[in-house]
Design a protein around this motif. Sequence first.
Motif, mmCIF file in Angstrom:
data_model
loop_
_atom_site.group_PDB
_atom_site.id
_atom_site.type_symbol
_atom_site.label_atom_id
_atom_site.label_comp_id
_atom_site.label_asym_id
_atom_site.label_seq_id
_atom_site.Cartn_x
_atom_site.Cartn_y
_atom_site.Cartn_z
ATOM 1 N N TYR A 183 1.545 -6.505 12.260
ATOM 2 C CA TYR A 183 0.982 -6.918 13.396
ATOM 3 C C TYR A 183 -0.492 -6.544 13.466
ATOM 4 N N LEU A 184 -0.645 -5.253 12.917
ATOM 5 C CA LEU A 184 -1.932 -4.494 12.915
ATOM 6 C C LEU A 184 -2.671 -4.515 11.851
ATOM 7 N N GLY A 185 -2.338 -5.378 10.901
ATOM 8 C CA GLY A 185 -3.056 -5.687 9.660
ATOM 9 C C GLY A 185 -2.661 -4.708 8.480
ATOM 10 N N GLN A 186 -3.076 -5.076 7.339
ATOM 11 C CA GLN A 186 -2.391 -4.516 5.988
ATOM 12 C C GLN A 186 -3.169 -3.074 6.113
ATOM 13 N N SER A 187 -4.179 -2.846 6.376
ATOM 14 C CA SER A 187 -5.099 -1.853 6.199
ATOM 15 C C SER A 187 -5.539 -1.049 7.508
ATOM 16 N N VAL A 188 -4.684 -0.779 8.527
ATOM 17 C CA VAL A 188 -4.994 -0.375 9.737
ATOM 18 C C VAL A 188 -5.683 0.892 9.854
ATOM 19 N N ASN A 189 -5.240 1.836 9.113
ATOM 20 C CA ASN A 189 -5.781 3.323 9.005
ATOM 21 C C ASN A 189 -7.251 3.387 8.269
ATOM 22 N N THR A 190 -7.382 2.324 7.736
ATOM 23 C CA THR A 190 -8.859 2.518 7.119
ATOM 24 C C THR A 190 -9.855 1.904 7.833
ATOM 25 N N LEU A 191 -9.578 0.975 9.035
ATOM 26 C CA LEU A 191 -10.532 0.295 9.806
ATOM 27 C C LEU A 191 -11.044 0.960 10.776
ATOM 28 N N ASP A 192 -12.671 1.074 10.745
ATOM 29 C CA ASP A 192 -13.326 1.828 11.983
ATOM 30 C C ASP A 192 -13.775 0.904 13.190
#
Length: 461
Positions: free
Chosen positions: A279-288
């Motif tokens: 639900y948070l997307g595939q690359s949530v920890n790379t999104l600024d």
Amino acid sequence: MNTRQLFVRSVNLLCVLTLLAACAPAATSAPAATQAPAATSAPAATQAPAATSAPAATEAQTIEISYVGILAEDEGFAKIISELSEEFAASHPGVTYKYENVPLGDVTQKIQLLAGTNKLPTAFNFDTGDALTALIESGQALELEQPFREAGVYDRINPAALGIARSIVAGGGFYALPLELNIEGFWYNKQLFADNGLQAPTTWDEMMQAAEVFHAQGIQPFAVAGKEKWPLTRLINAYAQRRFGYNAMEQVSTGALSITDPGFIEAAQAVQDMGELGYLGQSVNTLDYGTAQDLFLQGQAAMFYMGSWALRDFNDPAKNKIGAENIGLFNVPLVTGGSGTLDDWNINVGTVTIVSKAAYDASPLVAEWIEYVFSNYGDRSMGELGAVTPFKVENMPDNVPPLTQSTLELLDSAKNGSKWFEAYFNSAASTAAGDNIQLLVTGDISAADYIAELQTALAAQ
């Protein structure tokens, strides 16, 4: 006495009388005392007014008013403060203005280094908690109540915002200047919801059901700037506030509630579920921040948890491709068995600004700068950005964006306001909360371990 001697004496007397007539106005005239030539054209002993005159010192002084902020200079409060400061400098010879943008994650360290060498900028964004306490105790931060009263702007600050600003400072002093007054919640794409027969959810289960509908269609349910960390911890905070009430984190800080309570593990598990379900997307920890917001404003994500500071971009057609009319806001949904209510909102004042006491004491121009900038800040922010600030708007524009107007109404209707997750944490707990949240949403640590790490950090508080 012969004729020649009489003539010479007469000429000498005439010269003396002429000099006295010429010098008398310069010695007594207020305008002459403010002019540089008058200060140097006669013996120092006769120029006491020029040496002590405040106007002369002001005109002769050259100072740089500097501001270190976390936003780009053309964004949000940085844009408004910079515009007003440039105007002030233009009308005050000898004054220059300099803005420096430092990322949020780096600004505290930079300011601490400058404080260590007594080179603080005039004003700067700064962290709260231990770092601010140390700055206050060292006498480097200015207590703002008296300066703002003298400038005639203290009574223009929203009392709720002022109360929040005082509450985040040990001892309750007014050191942390709020530039924003934000209400937080889930902004949503009304068109996407309508197309799928969905209403704004009022329970957490309903929100998860909506998320599954979007996910099944290839639409990202939530846009979250996981790279920044704090947007993820906001989600744990949101759940916890509905589980325990709006003052959940305050209860933790006073010892009335333990962070190890099963309800906090439940909150961490709920956020981990959002990540593991996609639900948070595939690359949530790379999104600024900017990328996450763009996903929402370009119609690629259905929901976006954020504060009302985002209105400045929501109201910008160049950035908002879905249209402001298609953006709605719903409060954090209710949790089954929880004690939180929909009347309670997460309200904060954003990243605060501190004024250097040394800079204020060094020049009366800093007091004049405060008066000019903050007498105009509320009106200019609303007029140019449609942005809600803690400062009273004296001249409300006729064209206030509807989304801004509805947000103002929600602020007025809020029964109770709560703070962000880390507001009462020490620096170790804040670091643990942020670093480990990225591991939590990817499933690399369990919800129980996340909370246990927080408890270890908080035990040192």
